[in-house]
Structure formats: C-alpha cells, structure tokens
Motif scaffolding. Structure first.
Motif, PDB file in Angstrom:
ATOM      1  N   UNK A  56       8.832 -41.106   3.508  1.00 42.87           N
ATOM      2  CA  UNK A  56       8.199 -39.841   3.885  1.00 42.87           C
ATOM      3  C   UNK A  56       8.752 -39.290   5.195  1.00 42.87           C
ATOM      4  N   UNK A  57       9.257 -40.177   6.068  1.00 36.72           N
ATOM      5  CA  UNK A  57       9.836 -39.717   7.327  1.00 36.72           C
ATOM      6  C   UNK A  57      11.180 -39.013   7.101  1.00 36.72           C
ATOM      7  N   UNK A  58      11.884 -39.414   6.028  1.00 42.83           N
ATOM      8  CA  UNK A  58      13.165 -38.781   5.704  1.00 42.83           C
ATOM      9  C   UNK A  58      12.976 -37.464   4.963  1.00 42.83           C
ATOM     10  N   UNK A  59      11.882 -37.374   4.237  1.00 41.00           N
ATOM     11  CA  UNK A  59      11.738 -36.306   3.247  1.00 41.00           C
ATOM     12  C   UNK A  59      11.891 -34.890   3.817  1.00 41.00           C
ATOM     13  N   UNK A  60      11.310 -34.567   4.969  1.00 40.90           N
ATOM     14  CA  UNK A  60      11.489 -33.189   5.467  1.00 40.90           C
ATOM     15  C   UNK A  60      12.955 -32.830   5.697  1.00 40.90           C
ATOM     16  N   UNK A  61      13.741 -33.791   6.181  1.00 43.56           N
ATOM     17  CA  UNK A  61      15.159 -33.535   6.423  1.00 43.56           C
ATOM     18  C   UNK A  61      15.909 -33.317   5.098  1.00 43.56           C
ATOM     19  N   UNK A  62      15.631 -34.181   4.121  1.00 42.27           N
ATOM     20  CA  UNK A  62      16.331 -34.092   2.842  1.00 42.27           C
ATOM     21  C   UNK A  62      15.887 -32.853   2.072  1.00 42.27           C
ATOM     22  N   UNK A  63      14.600 -32.524   2.174  1.00 42.25           N
ATOM     23  CA  UNK A  63      14.111 -31.312   1.498  1.00 42.25           C
ATOM     24  C   UNK A  63      14.748 -30.061   2.099  1.00 42.25           C
ATOM     25  N   UNK A  64      14.845 -30.008   3.420  1.00 39.30           N
ATOM     26  CA  UNK A  64      15.475 -28.857   4.069  1.00 39.30           C
ATOM     27  C   UNK A  64      16.936 -28.737   3.655  1.00 39.30           C
ATOM     28  N   UNK A  65      17.613 -29.875   3.491  1.00 35.44           N
ATOM     29  CA  UNK A  65      19.010 -29.869   3.032  1.00 35.44           C
ATOM     30  C   UNK A  65      19.118 -29.279   1.636  1.00 35.44           C
ATOM     31  N   UNK A  66      18.245 -29.696   0.718  1.00 35.37           N
ATOM     32  CA  UNK A  66      18.268 -29.182  -0.658  1.00 35.37           C
ATOM     33  C   UNK A  66      18.034 -27.676  -0.681  1.00 35.37           C
ATOM     34  N   UNK A  67      17.089 -27.201   0.131  1.00 40.37           N
ATOM     35  CA  UNK A  67      16.765 -25.774   0.130  1.00 40.37           C
ATOM     36  C   UNK A  67      17.888 -24.946   0.753  1.00 40.37           C
TER      37      UNK A  67
END
Length: 278
Positions: free
Chosen positions: A97-108
C-alpha cells in the motif's frame, strides 16, 4: 547447571527447528501460488527436498489446517487455517500500500499498466500493479511472474548486476522462448544487458507477448539495486517521442520511491525476500 554440551545441543535443536520452519513455509508458499492442487511429486521436484521430509512437513501443515489433502496422489490445496493470517494482513494494511500511490500515478501519467517488480529466482515478480484510466489496457495481477530474461523489469534488474550475479537468475540454455523475439541464449542476453546499461532503461520488445511492449528502469536506494518500475502497453503506441516521455516519467517516479523514507524499507524487505527464495 548448564554444561557447554547442553548449550551446543540446544543450539542444534534451535537450528534444526528454524530450518524445518523455513522448509514448511516454502511448501506453503508453493501450494498458495500454484493455482491448482499440488502433488507430492510436484513439491519434490520444485523444492528438491526428500519425499519423506515433505510428507512430515505436509502432515504438520494439514494438522493445522494450512493445507487440505484433496485426493490420493496425494495432492494439496490451501486450507482454511490461512484465513486468520490473510484477514489480519489485509486489515492491517499491506507494505504494498505504501508503493501504490506512486505506481498508480505512473499508470495514470503514462496511460499504460504500471508495475513494481523484484527478482524472484529466474523470474520478475510483480509486487504492485496499477491500471491506467482507459477502458482497454494490458491486464496483470499482483503476484504474477514473468521470465527475467524476457521482461522489461527483469532485464532492467539483471543489467544492474554483475555477470555472475545475473547468471543466478537465469534458467538453463536455451531460455524459454515466448515469442519469436525472445532472447534465448546467454550470449545474446549479455549484449542486450550492455545496451540496457548504456541507455539506462530496458525495453521488452514483444519478447513476452506479441503486440505488447514494456519499458522499465531499475530502482535503487542509496545505490543498492532493489527492484524495477515498468509500464506495459500496445507495441504500436511506443513511438520514439513517447518512449522518451515514458523513460523520463519512470525515472521521476523511481527517484520519488528512493527518496520516500517510508518506502525504502519496504523495497529492501521485498528484495531480501526474493534473495531468500533463490
């Protein structure tokens, strides 16, 4: 009064039990990740443990309801005993969950499926996967694995290792060929990894699946290679201009991960876990 011999015997028992626990957990992880009932023969081939040892480990796991025997081969699936552990893990929030905001922003930002991966033996294991805001996109799942020699994230990580270290993450030659573009020899892969080092990023050029490309960069924290960030999408969309934009975005997000004091320990934990399973 404890004698030196008593102390040595106690240390030997502790050592034996820790190894037994490690072997049992590896059996449990394999049963969990197989996606189908796992036979005793399967476990023997994967773990290289004697069948007599596996029978004892499985008996303990079955007694605690962590595995369930489903037929007489014998074959096993996960049992309901894992539910309290899984529920507690999910309720407490996961390291991913700590990684998810970074990876989600990358996908978007890129418009392609984004992932963070770590080396796991001869595979790249996808630990965090996020999808772009578009109706059609490459699918993937957390826990999925791809051959390190063929995937963008895998090659990005292999390029950050010495040749001897990289060989520890390669299968026997010829490597598994997934498409006509897959690299299948160590010599050809060495040349490819030199290109990855020179340009600073890796490309899976339809090597895992036809019509799909992945661009990836290694993630380092304090100079230590811990994993890789990658994005995957339609091969036809990867123009030179788009590739430049994707690489710049990947490098920005990799830098954010490395600079996030909360995330660094999680990435190190994932890397240690992969090394322990090698």
């Amino acid at each position: 009064m404890e004698t030196p011999m008593d102390g040595a015997a106690g240390a030997d028992r502790a050592h034996y039990h820790s190894h037994a626990l490690t072997r049992g957990l590896r059996v449990l992880v394999h049963v969990a990740s197989a996606g189908a009932p796992v036979t005793l023969t399967d476990l023997h081939e994967v773990t290289e443990q004697p069948k007599s040892t596996l029978v004892r480990l499985l008996a303990v796991l079955e007694e605690q309801d962590f595995v369930l025997r489903v037929d007489d081969r014998p074959a096993f699936v996960l049992g309901h005993g894992v539910l309290p552990i899984v529920t507690a893990y999910l309720d407490s929030g996961t390291p991913v969950d700590l990684l998810r905001p970074h990876v989600r922003a990358l996908a978007h930002e890129v418009g392609w499926t984004a992932k963070y991966a770590a080396l796991d033996g001869v595979h790249a294991a996808d630990l965090c996967v996020e999808f772009p805001e578009r109706p059609l996109h490459f699918t993937g799942k957390e826990g999925g694995r791809s051959p390190a020699h063929a995937s963008g994230v895998g090659k990005a990580m292999l390029a950050g290792l010495t040749l001897d270290e990289a060989r520890e993450h390669l299968p026997s030659q010829p490597f598994q060929q997934l498409t006509e573009r897959t690299i299948v020899t160590e010599r050809a892969l060495e040349a490819e990894l030199r290109r990855v080092r020179d340009r600073g990023y890796a490309v899976d050029d339809e090597e895992c699946a036809r019509g799909l490309r992945c661009v990836a960069v290694a993630v380092r924290v304090d100079g230590e290679l811990l994993g890789a960030l990658g994005v995957s999408g339609p091969a036809a969309e990867l123009t030179p201009e788009r590739e430049s934009h994707i690489v710049a975005t990947l490098r920005d997000v990799a830098g954010e991960l490395a600079a996030d004091a909360r995330v660094g320990p999680v990435l190190a934990m994932f890397a240690r876990g992969a090394l322990a399973r090698r």
